[in-house]
Design an enzyme around this catalytic site. Structure first.
Site, PDB file in Angstrom:
ATOM      1  N   HIS A  71      11.227 -18.541 -47.365  1.00 47.25           N
ATOM      2  CA  HIS A  71      10.392 -19.386 -46.631  1.00 47.25           C
ATOM      3  C   HIS A  71      10.118 -18.361 -45.481  1.00 47.25           C
ATOM      4  O   HIS A  71      11.250 -17.792 -44.709  1.00 47.25           O
ATOM      5  CB  HIS A  71      10.672 -20.581 -46.292  1.00 47.25           C
ATOM      6  N   ARG A 106      -4.242 -17.674 -43.238  1.00 46.87           N
ATOM      7  CA  ARG A 106      -3.454 -19.034 -43.137  1.00 46.87           C
ATOM      8  C   ARG A 106      -2.687 -18.892 -41.766  1.00 46.87           C
ATOM      9  O   ARG A 106      -1.575 -18.463 -41.822  1.00 46.87           O
ATOM     10  CB  ARG A 106      -2.834 -19.529 -44.200  1.00 46.87           C
ATOM     11  N   TYR A 111       2.830 -17.868 -40.015  1.00 43.17           N
ATOM     12  CA  TYR A 111       3.156 -17.283 -41.495  1.00 43.17           C
ATOM     13  C   TYR A 111       3.078 -15.968 -41.368  1.00 43.17           C
ATOM     14  O   TYR A 111       3.394 -15.181 -42.367  1.00 43.17           O
ATOM     15  CB  TYR A 111       2.285 -18.059 -42.472  1.00 43.17           C
ATOM     16  N   ARG A 163      10.849 -26.904 -37.899  1.00 40.89           N
ATOM     17  CA  ARG A 163       9.649 -27.304 -37.856  1.00 40.89           C
ATOM     18  C   ARG A 163       9.749 -28.989 -38.233  1.00 40.89           C
ATOM     19  O   ARG A 163      10.676 -29.413 -37.680  1.00 40.89           O
ATOM     20  CB  ARG A 163       9.015 -26.596 -38.989  1.00 40.89           C
ATOM     21  N   ALA A 218       4.723 -26.188 -50.135  1.00 44.76           N
ATOM     22  CA  ALA A 218       4.989 -27.622 -49.577  1.00 44.76           C
ATOM     23  C   ALA A 218       5.757 -28.154 -50.974  1.00 44.76           C
ATOM     24  O   ALA A 218       6.259 -29.168 -50.619  1.00 44.76           O
ATOM     25  CB  ALA A 218       3.721 -28.079 -49.321  1.00 44.76           C
ATOM     26  N   GLU A 232      15.578 -18.837 -52.718  1.00 45.57           N
ATOM     27  CA  GLU A 232      14.570 -19.776 -52.004  1.00 45.57           C
ATOM     28  C   GLU A 232      14.260 -18.933 -50.782  1.00 45.57           C
ATOM     29  O   GLU A 232      15.184 -18.669 -49.939  1.00 45.57           O
ATOM     30  CB  GLU A 232      15.062 -21.200 -51.836  1.00 45.57           C
ATOM     31  N   PRO A 236       1.645 -23.386 -53.711  1.00 43.44           N
ATOM     32  CA  PRO A 236       0.528 -23.641 -53.017  1.00 43.44           C
ATOM     33  C   PRO A 236       0.352 -23.024 -51.687  1.00 43.44           C
ATOM     34  O   PRO A 236       1.180 -22.960 -50.757  1.00 43.44           O
ATOM     35  CB  PRO A 236       0.328 -25.014 -52.823  1.00 43.44           C
ATOM     36  N   ASN A 237      -0.905 -22.587 -51.427  1.00 41.03           N
ATOM     37  CA  ASN A 237      -1.446 -22.206 -50.062  1.00 41.03           C
ATOM     38  C   ASN A 237      -0.908 -20.528 -49.611  1.00 41.03           C
ATOM     39  O   ASN A 237      -1.332 -20.230 -48.571  1.00 41.03           O
ATOM     40  CB  ASN A 237      -1.243 -23.238 -48.904  1.00 41.03           C
ATOM     41  N   ASN A 260       9.207 -18.749 -53.375  1.00 41.53           N
ATOM     42  CA  ASN A 260       8.722 -19.471 -52.277  1.00 41.53           C
ATOM     43  C   ASN A 260       7.739 -20.829 -52.587  1.00 41.53           C
ATOM     44  O   ASN A 260       6.447 -20.600 -53.032  1.00 41.53           O
ATOM     45  CB  ASN A 260       7.951 -18.795 -51.070  1.00 41.53           C
TER      46      ASN A 260
END
Ligand code: DQA
Length: 153
Positions: free
Chosen positions: A109, A26, A31, A116, A86, A107, A18-19, A83
């Protein structure tokens, strides 16, 4: 602990959650400025140099991602670069789907999730993945690809 088969004969699947379709627009300070198409384009070029085949998938819908992983399962993948956005922090269903795969899973990110908010420090998939790359921006995807390539050389 699960042993993951190290094979690179099949396809490598690059999955974004998502996103991540909004990359470039964004929160670029977090990012980066590249769009997902640009990141995937770079990755595709790198894969061609390495002689690897990639398939790209992005969805904002958890169920669509699960369905894609089920299809991947049937196709004996060489590896998965994911990735989950969320969903990383929340999805037991994603963890269960990835657990079905016996190939290496990386994985990725863009941001360093451990630097964070506290809720981002937990990954539902970190302990079933082969490894986690977090905080290297778009370069993390390339590092994941190079790692998968190293398994065959
Ligand atoms: C992300 C980190 C997640 O916490 C966030 O929800 C994302 C992107 C990253 O690439 O840094 O959507 O996975």
């Amino acid at each position: 602990m699960k042993t993951r088969k190290q094979t690179t004969s099949g396809m490598i699947h690059v999955i974004n959650g998502p996103n991540l379709d909004m990359l470039g627009k964004r929160e670029p300070d977090i990012y980066g400025a590249l769009t997902l198409d640009q990141i995937n384009g770079e990755l595709k070029a790198r894969a061609e140099t390495l002689g690897l085949s990639l398939n790209f998938f992005q969805s904002n819908h958890e169920g669509m991602i699960l369905d894609y992983i089920h299809l991947t399962f049937e196709r004996e993948p060489a590896g998965v670069i994911i990735n989950p956005g969320a969903l990383t922090h929340t999805s037991v269903a994603l963890r269960d789907a990835l657990s079905m795969l016996s190939c290496p899973i990386v994985e990725v990110h863009l941001s360093n999730i451990h630097k964070r908010e506290t809720f981002r420090h937990t990954s539902m998939i970190a302990d079933i993945a082969t490894g986690q790359l977090t905080g290297f921006g778009h370069y993390g995807y390339r590092m994941a690809l190079d790692f998968l390539h190293s398994l065959s050389s």
